[in-house]
Design an enzyme around this catalytic site. Structure first.
Site, PDB file in Angstrom:
ATOM      1  N   ARG A  53       0.657  -1.046   0.097  1.00 22.10           N
ATOM      2  CA  ARG A  53       0.331   0.424  -0.146  1.00 22.10           C
ATOM      3  C   ARG A  53       0.822   1.091  -0.416  1.00 22.10           C
ATOM      4  O   ARG A  53       1.142   1.591   0.955  1.00 22.10           O
ATOM      5  CB  ARG A  53      -1.288  -0.105   1.443  1.00 22.10           C
ATOM      6  CG  ARG A  53      -1.994  -1.300   1.194  1.00 22.10           C
ATOM      7  CD  ARG A  53      -2.837  -1.311   2.493  1.00 22.10           C
ATOM      8  NE  ARG A  53      -3.104  -2.499   2.836  1.00 22.10           N
ATOM      9  CZ  ARG A  53      -4.290  -2.347   4.102  1.00 22.10           C
ATOM     10  NH1 ARG A  53      -3.913  -1.611   4.567  1.00 22.10           N
ATOM     11  NH2 ARG A  53      -4.851  -2.970   3.920  1.00 22.10           N
ATOM     12  N   ASP A  55       2.280   5.176  -0.060  1.00 21.95           N
ATOM     13  CA  ASP A  55       1.722   6.470   0.802  1.00 21.95           C
ATOM     14  C   ASP A  55       1.603   7.490  -0.822  1.00 21.95           C
ATOM     15  O   ASP A  55       1.431   7.490  -1.620  1.00 21.95           O
ATOM     16  CB  ASP A  55       2.498   6.447   1.090  1.00 21.95           C
ATOM     17  CG  ASP A  55       2.669   5.843   2.314  1.00 21.95           C
ATOM     18  OD1 ASP A  55       1.512   5.085   2.461  1.00 21.95           O
ATOM     19  OD2 ASP A  55       3.680   6.613   3.226  1.00 21.95           O
ATOM     20  N   ARG A 205      11.901   6.200   3.309  1.00 26.61           N
ATOM     21  CA  ARG A 205      12.136   6.864   3.226  1.00 26.61           C
ATOM     22  C   ARG A 205      12.564   7.899   4.900  1.00 26.61           C
ATOM     23  O   ARG A 205      13.092   8.400   4.710  1.00 26.61           O
ATOM     24  CB  ARG A 205      10.429   7.568   3.948  1.00 26.61           C
ATOM     25  CG  ARG A 205      10.158   7.869   1.664  1.00 26.61           C
ATOM     26  CD  ARG A 205       8.200   8.520   2.046  1.00 26.61           C
ATOM     27  NE  ARG A 205       8.310   9.357   2.354  1.00 26.61           N
ATOM     28  CZ  ARG A 205       7.205  10.082   3.500  1.00 26.61           C
ATOM     29  NH1 ARG A 205       5.985   9.138   3.243  1.00 26.61           N
ATOM     30  NH2 ARG A 205       6.887  11.609   3.557  1.00 26.61           N
TER      31      ARG A 205
END
Length: 259
Positions: A53, A55, A205
């Protein structure tokens, strides 16, 4: 009902992420809407499942999803029909494949591969705007590689985990982290390649944001090991923006798209 795997590419900028949401555009919603033009089940609320999934703002070059359809399509014609109905959304089905009924895009996956693109140059990005994270200062790739080496293997990645992460455990095995340096007009691009069975929410990230601090000279490479051992989100470097991140591959015991 025949089950099909779909390899999907998308530009994440117009979407609130992969997952379908009632009041915002999503990649899942776009694909399911296209499927609804071809299959009665999706016209009445059937769902697809994906390997990951992503972002809001995150891109993909090889997301994988599966769908159960009422009709046994020729895979090539299914991909062509879906691409016709996906227009003008920046989403494309690169390939479709008939898979066994026990294939699951998420739970059958044995690895995920991500790419993060970081550009360093003074002039603003033009062709790559919204597709890379840009910083103005040059980076030390050797120092970033030295820092990244501390993250390989099995670790508690609490430091690099979002506070809203829903994973049952912060313990993950990072199988690969490679940093390539590429010359671009009046600057450099640093491409971070990460591979693991699964990742925590915002893990990639958070890792790249931390390594950027090392590359900029603000942190010594050894500090990466220290913040990892801290198991404290507050010790992490800045979380870099989503638009440099790409889901670029999903591994399975048998590649459904091998043919």
């Amino acid at each position: 009902m025949p089950r099909f795997a779909l390899k999907i590419e998308y530009d994440g900028r117009p979407f609130a992420g992969w997952q379908a949401q009632a009041d915002q555009p999503s990649v899942q919603g776009a694909v399911e809407s296209a499927l609804g033009k071809l299959d009665a089940g999706f016209a009445t609320g059937a769902r697809i499942a994906a390997a990951g999934r992503t972002d809001a703002g995150v891109h993909a070059t090889a997301q994988v999803a599966h769908a159960n359809l009422h009709r046994d399509w020729d895979p090539f014609r299914l991909a062509e029909a879906l691409n016709f109905h996906l227009k003008p959304a920046p989403v494309a089905v690169l390939a479709a494949a008939r898979v066994p009924d026990d294939f699951h895009a998420r739970f059958s996956a044995t690895e995920r591969r991500y790419l993060f693109r970081l550009q360093a140059r003074r002039a603003p990005a033009t062709h790559d705007r919204g597709l890379v994270w840009q910083v103005l200062h040059p980076l030390d790739a050797a120092a970033m590689r030295e820092g990244a080496a501390h993250l390989l293997g099995l670790h508690d990645f609490t430091t690099f985990r979002s506070s809203i992460c829903q994973a049952a455990s912060p313990v993950k095995t990072l199988d690969e982290i490679r940093i390539d340096e590429v010359e671009i007009p009046h600057g450099r691009e640093y491409r971070f390649h990460l591979r693991a069975r699964s990742f925590l929410h915002n893990q990639v990230r958070s890792i790249v944001g931390t390594l950027e601090r090392v590359g900029a000279g603000s942190w010594p490479p050894a500090r990466v090991a220290e913040v990892l051992q801290a198991r404290d989100r507050a010790a992490c470097g800045p979380v870099c923006p989503p638009h440099g991140l790409y889901l670029c591959g999903v591994g399975y015991p048998q590649d459904p798209f091998a043919d």
